[in-house]
Design a protein around this motif. Structure first.
Motif, PDB file in Angstrom:
ATOM      1  N   SER A  34       0.856  -1.195   0.000  1.00  0.00           N
ATOM      2  CA  SER A  34       0.000   0.000   0.000  1.00  0.00           C
ATOM      3  C   SER A  34       0.881   1.230   0.000  1.00  0.00           C
ATOM      4  O   SER A  34       1.859   1.305   0.767  1.00  0.00           O
ATOM      5  CB  SER A  34      -0.908   0.016   1.233  1.00  0.00           C
ATOM      6  N   ARG A  35       0.536   2.203  -0.845  1.00  0.00           N
ATOM      7  CA  ARG A  35       1.316   3.437  -0.875  1.00  0.00           C
ATOM      8  C   ARG A  35       1.281   4.170   0.457  1.00  0.00           C
ATOM      9  O   ARG A  35       2.184   4.935   0.768  1.00  0.00           O
ATOM     10  CB  ARG A  35       0.776   4.347  -1.987  1.00  0.00           C
ATOM     11  N   ARG A  36       0.222   3.894   1.256  1.00  0.00           N
ATOM     12  CA  ARG A  36       0.121   4.552   2.560  1.00  0.00           C
ATOM     13  C   ARG A  36       1.250   4.129   3.497  1.00  0.00           C
ATOM     14  O   ARG A  36       1.510   4.791   4.496  1.00  0.00           O
ATOM     15  CB  ARG A  36      -1.215   4.205   3.214  1.00  0.00           C
ATOM     16  N   ASN A  37       1.939   3.018   3.192  1.00  0.00           N
ATOM     17  CA  ASN A  37       2.977   2.499   4.084  1.00  0.00           C
ATOM     18  C   ASN A  37       4.360   3.080   3.828  1.00  0.00           C
ATOM     19  O   ASN A  37       5.311   2.720   4.508  1.00  0.00           O
ATOM     20  CB  ASN A  37       3.065   0.968   3.947  1.00  0.00           C
ATOM     21  N   ARG A  38       4.480   3.946   2.838  1.00  0.00           N
ATOM     22  CA  ARG A  38       5.814   4.406   2.463  1.00  0.00           C
ATOM     23  C   ARG A  38       6.528   5.136   3.596  1.00  0.00           C
ATOM     24  O   ARG A  38       7.749   5.129   3.688  1.00  0.00           O
ATOM     25  CB  ARG A  38       5.722   5.315   1.230  1.00  0.00           C
ATOM     26  N   ALA A  39       5.749   5.796   4.441  1.00  0.00           N
ATOM     27  CA  ALA A  39       6.384   6.574   5.526  1.00  0.00           C
ATOM     28  C   ALA A  39       6.276   5.873   6.866  1.00  0.00           C
ATOM     29  O   ALA A  39       6.522   6.491   7.903  1.00  0.00           O
ATOM     30  CB  ALA A  39       5.730   7.953   5.611  1.00  0.00           C
ATOM     31  N   VAL A  40       5.918   4.568   6.871  1.00  0.00           N
ATOM     32  CA  VAL A  40       5.755   3.860   8.149  1.00  0.00           C
ATOM     33  C   VAL A  40       7.077   3.799   8.905  1.00  0.00           C
ATOM     34  O   VAL A  40       7.131   3.995  10.122  1.00  0.00           O
ATOM     35  CB  VAL A  40       5.192   2.441   7.893  1.00  0.00           C
ATOM     36  N   ILE A  41       8.175   3.506   8.182  1.00  0.00           N
ATOM     37  CA  ILE A  41       9.498   3.448   8.816  1.00  0.00           C
ATOM     38  C   ILE A  41      10.227   4.734   8.483  1.00  0.00           C
ATOM     39  O   ILE A  41      10.558   5.004   7.320  1.00  0.00           O
ATOM     40  CB  ILE A  41      10.298   2.231   8.331  1.00  0.00           C
TER      41      ILE A  41
ATOM     42  N   ALA B  32       2.864   3.986  14.074  1.00  0.00           N
ATOM     43  CA  ALA B  32       1.641   3.200  13.909  1.00  0.00           C
ATOM     44  C   ALA B  32       0.559   3.718  14.836  1.00  0.00           C
ATOM     45  O   ALA B  32       0.835   4.261  15.911  1.00  0.00           O
ATOM     46  CB  ALA B  32       1.907   1.722  14.211  1.00  0.00           C
ATOM     47  N   ARG B  33      -0.689   3.555  14.407  1.00  0.00           N
ATOM     48  CA  ARG B  33      -1.823   3.829  15.263  1.00  0.00           C
ATOM     49  C   ARG B  33      -2.016   2.653  16.216  1.00  0.00           C
ATOM     50  O   ARG B  33      -1.533   1.541  15.972  1.00  0.00           O
ATOM     51  CB  ARG B  33      -3.078   4.044  14.415  1.00  0.00           C
ATOM     52  N   VAL B  34      -2.770   2.877  17.301  1.00  0.00           N
ATOM     53  CA  VAL B  34      -2.966   1.829  18.304  1.00  0.00           C
ATOM     54  C   VAL B  34      -3.514   0.556  17.678  1.00  0.00           C
ATOM     55  O   VAL B  34      -3.021  -0.549  17.935  1.00  0.00           O
ATOM     56  CB  VAL B  34      -3.909   2.325  19.425  1.00  0.00           C
TER      57      VAL B  34
ATOM     58  N   LEU C 107       0.063  -2.664  21.100  1.00  0.00           N
ATOM     59  CA  LEU C 107      -0.523  -1.378  21.479  1.00  0.00           C
ATOM     60  C   LEU C 107      -1.985  -1.549  21.872  1.00  0.00           C
ATOM     61  O   LEU C 107      -2.472  -0.906  22.811  1.00  0.00           O
ATOM     62  CB  LEU C 107      -0.398  -0.381  20.332  1.00  0.00           C
ATOM     63  N   VAL C 108      -2.700  -2.412  21.166  1.00  0.00           N
ATOM     64  CA  VAL C 108      -4.096  -2.712  21.521  1.00  0.00           C
ATOM     65  C   VAL C 108      -4.153  -3.300  22.920  1.00  0.00           C
ATOM     66  O   VAL C 108      -4.981  -2.913  23.764  1.00  0.00           O
ATOM     67  CB  VAL C 108      -4.714  -3.681  20.498  1.00  0.00           C
ATOM     68  N   PHE C 109      -3.267  -4.261  23.181  1.00  0.00           N
ATOM     69  CA  PHE C 109      -3.218  -4.903  24.501  1.00  0.00           C
ATOM     70  C   PHE C 109      -2.973  -3.879  25.606  1.00  0.00           C
ATOM     71  O   PHE C 109      -3.685  -3.851  26.611  1.00  0.00           O
ATOM     72  CB  PHE C 109      -2.117  -5.964  24.507  1.00  0.00           C
ATOM     73  N   GLU C 110      -1.990  -3.034  25.430  1.00  0.00           N
ATOM     74  CA  GLU C 110      -1.662  -2.041  26.460  1.00  0.00           C
ATOM     75  C   GLU C 110      -2.806  -1.064  26.669  1.00  0.00           C
ATOM     76  O   GLU C 110      -3.101  -0.680  27.811  1.00  0.00           O
ATOM     77  CB  GLU C 110      -0.382  -1.289  26.085  1.00  0.00           C
ATOM     78  N   ASP C 111      -3.462  -0.660  25.588  1.00  0.00           N
ATOM     79  CA  ASP C 111      -4.587   0.263  25.715  1.00  0.00           C
ATOM     80  C   ASP C 111      -5.728  -0.378  26.509  1.00  0.00           C
ATOM     81  O   ASP C 111      -6.274   0.232  27.442  1.00  0.00           O
ATOM     82  CB  ASP C 111      -5.070   0.668  24.324  1.00  0.00           C
TER      83      ASP C 111
END
Length: 430
Positions: free
Chosen positions: A105-112, A123-125, A131-135
């Motif tokens: 996905s082009r949306r992932n280009r800036a993930v790292i 990343a979002r929760v 992150l889901v677990f901790e929330d």
């Protein structure tokens, strides 16, 4: 769009909906670290390369939204013997990961992103299971004292995010990372709190579901096993609860040379002392020997025994009657005859044993007698303790609040009798 909406009398936000529903959200990248490492885009697996690239992405996901220094990456990938080209290899791996994720996905280009001294995965929760677990866990802890039911549901959802050990397939250095260890501790804390709430709320089956896999992964953790024992007993699986106790007791002895601690022992004792309804229609024990035929006389002695009985409508404490005399004078016949005369006064049963105190055969041990009595009282064989002190405790618990006559024949010493006496002053025993 707004002018058009105003002209036709439709709210502007309605123009963005299809069939009255909000438009579908674009598929996001999802990373799973609470178990074997997973990478998916919209539910479809994403291939991110060979083992070291996967390990690098796993480390970045484990520390999502935090900067990870290049030195830390090198240590995780190669340990104490990195190649001379390690920094260049790290740069190459990051470039390949960016291409692989961007291809999904082009949306992932800036993930790292590159940050001073290292890299960061943003990343979002909802994109990383940790992150889901901790929330969920943070929200559960905040509500544990004010809304136990809601807290329990949050704990349950938090534990459901786990599929196994942290990054279970990515090597020991990453599995032993401090952040991975911290997540494991948090999972353990969540499981203990979840189990305590489950037992308090009367939901032991849900505690069993969450505790079983974790107890398997941590075979020496006493707190987890203590709660698993209690939860199994709460679902009616007493035999399974006792097997869990026997297994961890054996492991602790073989691997650490210690006996189970207070939590385990207390849970075990609660299982042993839990009332067992037994089979439907189970009759109370009736173990008295046959009434001696042709018994006559002894009116005075029988009267003295009768005088010990309380009025039928009164609750009495335990009473011990001792019949003594020379050999052959008929002590057993007197006791058995009297017991038959008054057996209706003991509706919860009559127990009897020959202690063989003066016989040529070896007398039965206290534990052997307790095993017989507990079986007669409806305790299944697998629930009879192997430890004599625990068996005595269970025996006295089973008799508590009941009217039971216990006939102990041919006792040679008080030591044979004391363990078989009731422990509760409010019990009616003879």
């Amino acid at each position: 769009m707004r002018k058009l909406a105003a002209a036709v009398g439709v709210a502007p936000e309605e123009l963005t909906r299809r069939g009255g529903e909000a438009p579908p959200q674009p598929a996001r990248l999802a990373l799973g670290v609470l178990g074997p490492f997973t990478v998916a885009q919209g539910g479809r697996p994403v291939e991110v390369g060979a083992h070291k690239q996967r390990t690098l992405l796993g480390l970045l996901a484990l520390r999502a939204n935090q900067a990870v220094r290049r030195e830390e990456i090198v240590d995780v990938l190669w340990g104490d013997r990195p190649p001379d080209t390690c920094l260049g290899l790290v740069h190459t791996y990051v470039s390949r990961l960016r291409r692989a994720l961007g291809a999904a996905s082009r949306r992932n280009r800036a993930v790292i992103a590159s940050v001073p001294g290292g890299y960061q995965l943003t990343a979002r929760v909802e994109q990383v299971d940790a992150l889901v677990f901790e929330d969920l866990l943070t929200r559960a802890e905040a509500r544990a004292h004010t809304d136990p039911g809601a807290a329990f549901d949050l704990y349950d959802r938090a534990l459901a995010a786990w599929r196994g050990g942290v990054l279970a397939d990515l090597g020991s250095r990453l599995r032993g990372h401090p952040d991975a260890a911290a997540l494991t501790v948090r999972r353990r804390q969540a499981a203990l709190a979840h189990a305590d709430l489950a037992l308090a709320l009367g939901r032991p089956a849900q505690a069993v579901e969450r505790l079983r896999p974790l107890a398997h992964e941590e075979p020496l953790h006493e707190g987890l096993h203590a709660r698993l024992i209690s939860a199994l007993a709460g679902t009616g699986e007493q035999a399974a609860a006792l097997r869990v106790f026997a297994d961890i007791r054996s492991r602790l002895g073989e691997e650490l040379g210690v006996e189970p601690g207070a939590d385990i022992r207390a849970a075990h004792l609660r299982v042993l002392r839990a009332p067992d309804p037994g089979p439907a229609g189970q009759r109370p024990p009736a173990q008295l020997p046959p009434d001696p035929p042709g018994f006559v006389g002894r009116a005075a002695a029988l009267g003295r025994l009768d005088a010990l009985l309380p009025a039928p409508d009164r609750q009495s404490g335990a009473v011990v009657a001792v019949v003594s005399g020379a050999a052959g004078v008929g002590k057993t016949a007197l006791a058995v005859h009297w017991a038959h005369r008054v057996r209706d006064r003991f509706p919860d049963g009559q127990l009897s044993v020959d202690l063989r105190g003066y016989a040529s055969r070896t007398p039965p041990s206290t534990h052997e007698v307790l095993v017989r009595f507990l079986h007669a009282l409806g305790v299944p064989p697998e629930r009879v303790p192997v430890d004599s002190d625990e068996a005595i405790g269970l025996y006295r618990t089973m008799l508590a609040g009941k009217r039971v006559l216990v006939l102990l024949d041919n006792a040679a010493a008080a030591e044979q009798v004391r363990p078989l006496l009731p422990g509760s002053p409010a019990a009616s025993r003879w």
